[in-house]
Design an enzyme around this catalytic site. Structure first.
Site, PDB file in Angstrom:
ATOM      1  N   ARG A   1      50.247  30.460  36.574  1.00  0.00           N
ATOM      2  CA  ARG A   1      51.212  30.423  37.687  1.00  0.00           C
ATOM      3  C   ARG A   1      50.506  30.814  38.983  1.00  0.00           C
ATOM      4  NH1 ARG A   1      51.908  34.306  34.249  1.00  0.00           N
ATOM      5  NH2 ARG A   1      53.511  33.135  33.160  1.00  0.00           N
TER       6      ARG A   1
ATOM      7  N   ASP B   1      42.353  38.093  27.276  1.00  0.00           N
ATOM      8  CA  ASP B   1      42.379  39.337  28.044  1.00  0.00           C
ATOM      9  C   ASP B   1      41.027  39.432  28.726  1.00  0.00           C
ATOM     10  OD1 ASP B   1      42.274  41.892  29.054  1.00  0.00           O
ATOM     11  OD2 ASP B   1      42.756  42.905  27.172  1.00  0.00           O
ATOM     12  N   VAL B   2      40.982  39.163  30.035  1.00  0.00           N
ATOM     13  CA  VAL B   2      39.697  39.080  30.730  1.00  0.00           C
ATOM     14  C   VAL B   2      38.942  40.404  30.751  1.00  0.00           C
ATOM     15  CG1 VAL B   2      40.413  37.138  32.179  1.00  0.00           C
ATOM     16  CG2 VAL B   2      40.740  39.494  33.017  1.00  0.00           C
TER      17      VAL B   2
ATOM     18  N   ALA C   1      45.755  31.540  35.536  1.00  0.00           N
ATOM     19  CA  ALA C   1      46.148  30.262  36.149  1.00  0.00           C
ATOM     20  C   ALA C   1      47.441  29.683  35.600  1.00  0.00           C
ATOM     21  CB  ALA C   1      45.022  29.252  35.998  1.00  0.00           C
TER      22      ALA C   1
ATOM     23  N   LYS D   1      39.555  45.073  45.196  1.00  0.00           N
ATOM     24  CA  LYS D   1      39.282  43.840  45.937  1.00  0.00           C
ATOM     25  C   LYS D   1      38.073  43.992  46.865  1.00  0.00           C
ATOM     26  CE  LYS D   1      42.350  41.044  44.238  1.00  0.00           C
ATOM     27  NZ  LYS D   1      41.877  39.984  43.312  1.00  0.00           N
TER      28      LYS D   1
ATOM     29  N   TYR E   1      44.286  48.678  44.215  1.00  0.00           N
ATOM     30  CA  TYR E   1      44.098  47.249  44.469  1.00  0.00           C
ATOM     31  C   TYR E   1      43.095  47.018  45.605  1.00  0.00           C
ATOM     32  CZ  TYR E   1      45.608  42.367  45.245  1.00  0.00           C
ATOM     33  OH  TYR E   1      45.662  40.995  45.391  1.00  0.00           O
TER      34      TYR E   1
END
Length: 254
Positions: free
Chosen positions: A16, A63-64, A14, A158, A154
């Site tokens: 940016r 770092d998720v 979050a 997703k 990606y």
């Protein structure tokens, strides 16, 4: 009185872009925000830009895709802001390439951030949510989940986010937790500007081309995603769970 008065929201990625747009909207509606990003200085700088109102905000480095880091971020948000009510799994990266050029690192890094990240963050947050029998989880998917040339990693990640969302909607619903997802279309961010330059296009030219490919004939902005996020994370959406909402100007219509 704001829609999120007394609520604490943790938003990943979050500092940016879409994540900051969501943080801004939630703060405007009264929430205390934990901005989580890889670089703590960036997160703190972004948090300082949010409207304060009656609430304070905090920037947290995380770092998720790393379990200790994810768990520590949730614990800090709870400790420093006095609780946790909303988790937005927004952190994302792209490592685009055609399949025959895609490296193991391209694949693994995208899967780590987009799938392992929401898994770890939600697992940590749900401990708080189940105890208080209240929580909102919002995952960011993409209309690229339908397939997009040069984005096998990606797109697959997703699409996985949507399956993750549906499953958690089933599992966590009995504990007062709603889990939903938003699948954005083309949104103007630093990431899409970088994509334009990689394609050797000026950003404005790239944006115009994308605007021509959806029914509403315009590109999207973080504010468009934030508006949908504010609804899905509110009590107005308490009868909605396990769903993915396309916010794409109609680009996903088939």
């Amino acid at each position: 009185m704001g829609r999120f008065d007394g609520r604490v929201a943790l938003i990943t990625g979050a500092a940016r872009g879409i994540g900051f747009g969501i943080a801004q909207r939630f703060a405007e509606e009264g929430a205390a925000i934990a901005i989580v990003d890889l670089n703590e200085a960036d997160a703190a700088e972004a948090a300082a830009k949010l409207p304060k109102a009656a609430q304070t905000h905090v920037g947290i480095g995380c770092d998720v895709a790393d379990r200790p880091s994810a768990e520590a971020a949730v614990a800090r948000a709870v400790e420093e802001l006095g609780g946790l009510h909303i988790l937005v799994n927004n952190a994302g990266i792209t490592r685009d390439n055609l399949l025959f050029k895609m490296t193991d690192a391209d694949w693994d890094s995208v899967m780590a951030v987009h799938l392992r990240g929401p898994f770890l963050m939600t697992q940590a947050a749900q401990k708080v949510f189940t105890e208080q029998r209240y929580g909102k989880v919002l995952n960011l998917s993409s209309i690229s989940s339908y397939g997009n040339r040069g984005q096998a990693n990606y797109s697959a990640a997703k699409a996985g986010v949507q399956g993750f969302t549906r499953t958690l909607g089933m599992e966590l619903g009995p504990f007062g937790i709603n889990v939903n997802a938003i699948a954005p279309g083309f949104i103007v961010t630093e990431m899409t500007e970088a994509t334009a330059r990689r394609l050797k296009l000026e950003p404005e030219e790239f944006f115009k081309l994308n605007a021509e490919h959806n029914p509403v004939r315009r590109i999207g902005y973080p504010e468009d995603i934030a508006a949908a996020a504010a609804f899905l994370c509110s009590d107005e959406a308490s009868y909605i769970t396990g769903q993915t909402l396309n916010v794409c100007g109609g680009a996903a219509i088939h």
